[in-house]
Design an enzyme around this catalytic site. Sequence first.
Site, PDB file in Angstrom:
ATOM      1  N   ARG A 123       0.882  -1.181   0.000  1.00 27.37           N
ATOM      2  CA  ARG A 123       0.000   0.000   0.000  1.00 27.37           C
ATOM      3  C   ARG A 123       0.903   1.210   0.000  1.00 27.37           C
ATOM      4  NH1 ARG A 123      -5.458   1.301   3.311  1.00 27.37           N
ATOM      5  NH2 ARG A 123      -6.182   0.015   1.592  1.00 27.37           N
ATOM      6  N   HIS A 150      -7.053   1.010  -6.808  1.00 31.59           N
ATOM      7  CA  HIS A 150      -7.332   0.136  -5.663  1.00 31.59           C
ATOM      8  C   HIS A 150      -7.959  -1.168  -6.191  1.00 31.59           C
ATOM      9  CE1 HIS A 150      -7.769  -1.167  -1.677  1.00 31.59           C
ATOM     10  NE2 HIS A 150      -8.656  -0.323  -1.205  1.00 31.59           N
ATOM     11  N   GLN A 153      -9.898  -3.779  -3.869  1.00 30.57           N
ATOM     12  CA  GLN A 153     -11.226  -3.340  -3.448  1.00 30.57           C
ATOM     13  C   GLN A 153     -12.270  -3.695  -4.498  1.00 30.57           C
ATOM     14  OE1 GLN A 153     -12.284  -1.511  -0.570  1.00 30.57           O
ATOM     15  NE2 GLN A 153     -14.286  -2.037  -1.426  1.00 30.57           N
ATOM     16  N   ASP A 244     -16.963   7.454  -1.641  1.00 31.62           N
ATOM     17  CA  ASP A 244     -15.678   7.281  -0.943  1.00 31.62           C
ATOM     18  C   ASP A 244     -15.398   8.605  -0.225  1.00 31.62           C
ATOM     19  OD1 ASP A 244     -13.120   6.488  -0.178  1.00 31.62           O
ATOM     20  OD2 ASP A 244     -12.248   6.646  -2.184  1.00 31.62           O
ATOM     21  N   CYS A 284     -16.322   1.863  -0.088  1.00 35.87           N
ATOM     22  CA  CYS A 284     -15.153   1.025   0.168  1.00 35.87           C
ATOM     23  C   CYS A 284     -14.819   1.000   1.665  1.00 35.87           C
ATOM     24  CB  CYS A 284     -13.967   1.518  -0.637  1.00 35.87           C
ATOM     25  SG  CYS A 284     -13.655   3.288  -0.435  1.00 35.87           S
ATOM     26  N   ARG A 312     -13.776  -8.692   0.806  1.00 33.91           N
ATOM     27  CA  ARG A 312     -12.353  -8.420   0.635  1.00 33.91           C
ATOM     28  C   ARG A 312     -11.550  -9.689   0.926  1.00 33.91           C
ATOM     29  NH1 ARG A 312     -10.506  -3.205   0.819  1.00 33.91           N
ATOM     30  NH2 ARG A 312      -8.690  -4.269  -0.032  1.00 33.91           N
TER      31      ARG A 312
HETATM   32  N1  NVA Z   1      -9.748   6.962  -1.634  1.00 33.13           N
HETATM   33  C1  NVA Z   1      -9.465   6.433  -0.338  1.00 33.13           C
HETATM   34  C2  NVA Z   1      -9.745   4.972  -0.290  1.00 33.13           C
HETATM   35  C3  NVA Z   1      -9.565   4.328   1.044  1.00 33.13           C
HETATM   36  C4  NVA Z   1      -9.807   2.854   1.022  1.00 33.13           C
HETATM   37  C5  NVA Z   1      -8.022   6.728   0.027  1.00 33.13           C
HETATM   38  O1  NVA Z   1      -7.169   6.623  -0.856  1.00 33.13           O
HETATM   39  O2  NVA Z   1      -7.738   7.069   1.176  1.00 33.13           O
HETATM   40  N1   CP Z   2     -11.388  -0.137   1.817  1.00 31.35           N
HETATM   41  C1   CP Z   2     -10.140  -0.221   2.294  1.00 31.35           C
HETATM   42  O1   CP Z   2      -9.185  -0.396   1.548  1.00 31.35           O
HETATM   43  O2   CP Z   2     -10.062  -0.132   3.651  1.00 31.35           O
HETATM   44  P1   CP Z   2      -8.706   0.042   4.485  1.00 31.35           P
HETATM   45  O3   CP Z   2      -8.143   1.378   4.139  1.00 31.35           O
HETATM   46  O4   CP Z   2      -9.132  -0.065   5.915  1.00 31.35           O
HETATM   47  O5   CP Z   2      -7.778  -1.066   4.092  1.00 31.35           O
END
Ligand code: NVA
Ligand code: CP
Length: 332
Positions: A123, A150, A153, A244, A284, A312
Amino acid sequence: MAASPVRPAPVAAVAAPPLLVFPRIAAGHLRRDQDLTVTELRAVLDLAHAVKAKPQDYRHALAGQYLALMFEKPSLRTRLTFELAIQQLGGGSVSQVGPIGEREPVKDIARNLERWVNGIIARTFLQETVDGLAEWSDVPVVNALSDLYHPCQILADLQTVEERFGRIKGIKVAFIGDGNNVAHSLMLAGPRLGMHFALGHPVGYEPDDAVVAEAKKLAAPGAKIKITTDPEEAVHGADAVYTDVWASMGQEHEAFERIKHFEPYRVDEALVAKAKPKAVFMHCLPAKRGQETTDAVMESKQSIVFQEAENRLHAQKALLLMLLAGQGAQRK
Ligand code: NVA
Ligand code: CP
């Protein structure tokens, strides 16, 4: 008279464990949604449904395989479901939280990790970090969220849509909010399986032009992709309304400024009511109630956000099996 030959007693048949054969992901990584061919995407979803139905059948499938989880940003769902998925498939994992590429170059990190583990789940802030790990490692790299994509997801989301509607083809998903990672992956993956996609975004928060062009190029015949700044136009005729957070991880300092741009894009009961009568609500997560959506929508009967979160686990198991199982680490 010759003695009759002594025959060995029949050996009791011992059931061999079933040989599990999984389709392989040719790209050897999941850096972005396009790394899955449409056939592979379909296969991941089929396997995700199968794994969810009979998890016990797969409990040794990753025996002896280890993965490194490298997270630059916080995570509840992605990190824990990957850790659980790996354990429930019989494998093991190590993890590290913190910057990737600050203490030493990404290419050096990749060449350390590939000697210890069979796969890397990362990540990152920048997509280039995921791409760099994949370029320099001989083991599969999975994007667990970057600024641009992502993909994990969306595998779970498509599984959830299929559970809810019995199909993906012809289902319209309207995403209301920022045209960034989740919206990008949704438009890249869903329309390849015939899903219609609409994005309603504030001015200044457009999706990446190259991603939209790629999504349109990859979409199945008949699958429509609509990008608009009008949230009502986006949700019109939608089977699912998805949103989101307004400020993604790393953009927290913009949160206050963003509120004035995103207020008209809140997914509240009135906006959901403009979609189809039986439309579902998707997110998400994590969700900020009172910003991109409301407590009433989150807790409504139409909300399938926790089913998405549950999936997930199953979708990522399927992904790991197709990247790793049976043949050890993918060698380029
Ligand atoms: N768009 C959000 C998604 C989190 C799962 C982020 O990047 O923080
Ligand atoms: N939806 C998602 O990716 O959640 P987290 O940021 O908690 O992993």
